[in-house]
Motif scaffolding. Sequence first.
Motif, mmCIF file in Angstrom:
data_model
loop_
_atom_site.group_PDB
_atom_site.id
_atom_site.type_symbol
_atom_site.label_atom_id
_atom_site.label_comp_id
_atom_site.label_asym_id
_atom_site.label_seq_id
_atom_site.Cartn_x
_atom_site.Cartn_y
_atom_site.Cartn_z
ATOM 1 N N TYR A 10 1.171 -1.480 0.072
ATOM 2 C CA TYR A 10 0.206 -0.069 -0.215
ATOM 3 C C TYR A 10 0.917 1.865 -0.053
ATOM 4 O O TYR A 10 1.552 1.503 0.532
ATOM 5 N N TYR A 18 -8.064 9.336 -3.195
ATOM 6 C CA TYR A 18 -8.224 8.231 -3.522
ATOM 7 C C TYR A 18 -9.236 7.359 -3.677
ATOM 8 O O TYR A 18 -10.330 7.847 -4.109
ATOM 9 N N HIS A 52 -9.655 3.217 2.760
ATOM 10 C CA HIS A 52 -8.752 4.507 2.383
ATOM 11 C C HIS A 52 -9.073 5.814 3.394
ATOM 12 O O HIS A 52 -7.753 7.164 2.613
ATOM 13 N N ARG A 82 -3.709 7.315 -4.512
ATOM 14 C CA ARG A 82 -3.392 6.416 -3.428
ATOM 15 C C ARG A 82 -3.587 5.055 -4.719
ATOM 16 O O ARG A 82 -3.275 5.118 -5.870
#
Length: 542
Positions: free
Chosen positions: A298, A393, A399, A441
């Motif tokens: 991530y 994102y 998130h 993201r």
Amino acid sequence: MKFSKSFLLASVVSTALLSTSAFAAGVHPETGEKLADDQTFTYRILDEHSSFDPQVNEDVSGSEISRNLFEGLYSQDNLGNLVPGVALSHTVSDDRKTYTFKLRDDAKWSDGKPVTAGDFVFAWRRLSSPELASPYQWYAELMSVENADAIVKGEMKPEELGIKALDDHTLEVRLTKPLPYFAAMTTHSSTFPSPSWAIEAHGEAWTKPENIVSNGAYKLVKHVPQETAIMERNTHYWDNASTIIDKVETLVINDENIALTRYLAGETDRTEIPAGQFPRLSKEYPDQAVVFPRLCSYYYTFNLSDSGPEEFKDVRVRKALAYAIDRRVITEGVMQGGQFPAYTFTPAVTAGFEVPNVDFAGWSQKERDAKAKELLAAAGYTKDNPLEFDMVYNTSEGHKKIAIAMSQMWKQKLGVKVNMSNMEWKTFLNERGNQNFELARGAWCGDYNEASTFLDLMDSESGYNDGKFANAEVDQLLSDAKSMTAPQANYTRIEEIMATEMPIIPIYHYTNVYMMNAQLKNWPIKNAEQNWYAKNLYKVAK
């Protein structure tokens, strides 16, 4: 993963020998467990997948569906080892550049047609073709298939790709250089065969339930976009007699908390645990709350292309933002699911990879914060001239929580102002892929279990290098590593360059944090790639 010249897999498969009489008796033929009458597996996904077409899909949920609808040369067992798919075995030439796969003669498509080597030739040519413009087009190049680079660039025709059907059950693939993990790359959905006759007859509509032809254990029978996809057993599948799960249902549920509520109501057999709720749920449902490492990272990526903000062209700004993130607050305070704070792109769970000791990973958070302030001030951003940028994102409560935590850290420590926004999945993919963002993201799950599956995203020519980071040394190190039997030194150097240049902000390395129906058995929790196949699952009676 090393292979001898002749790599025979046929002996691995025992499932074809399972007794159909045992199924009739309602017990598992190997374990003796009593089976549930209803063998339906229902699971939740966050977003509508990108495509049912194996050469067009570009997301994890779509790959899960592809592995159930289609079958490639090889599949994986519960430990991530290769097992036969359509290919029973392969041999490798002395120069390690020609692979010859022997295909099974009992593989069939869902319409009853035989699966042939020509179906793989057709699919791989589609994958590399500029006409299809697959988002995974670059994967053919990554596999080092002969002429793939030139075909992708439009300099040669797809028919010149280094793949040939020697006969209906013999497939030859020629590489430009030896690639030790090449066979493992054939478990990826983009390499699965495609039915030329269905595609030619229906065009893009070939993946609709009424048109689709697939060669996996299941066939698509219903699809309601943004709601559900339903698959049922493909009676023409070569190992259908050993399959226990009869039906697979996906439910698109965008909200993690609603998904949990529906799971607890018995509507699904698997759902992700919302951020921060694993400690509670593991106490309340110890036989259903599970957590295990996953081959995924991530991160957030800076837009370093010409369309990106001038502020991010300054490496001091990028480093300041990366240093100021307290990853343990995110993993232990926000996520609370055993995730691992990340200071490198490649996870420690990656096969054969040793995580390098990059400098800032060894500092205390207090030291990182101090350095962040120093760097941002040196770049000219102060209380009177604060840094401001947009951050995007894809829609998800988890998130959102992470984005809020990051923006608060930057505001409190550095006086940075962040404008946050979220987007629906397909819109997000499009905007990020076209560099219509400032900070976005990112998440990457390995396409195969080797460090290059992550680091190749940093290649300047990579189709998923969304931030357009370019470094000639990284490109050369990646190219050289492909033919090395021991590429760790190259991978270490690449991670060091990334820590110096900071094209992305690593946040954490994944775990899968699920609520899983206790009746559902044989989930491959020890396979870090999480390549699961519904045909290997089963549900026991209560």
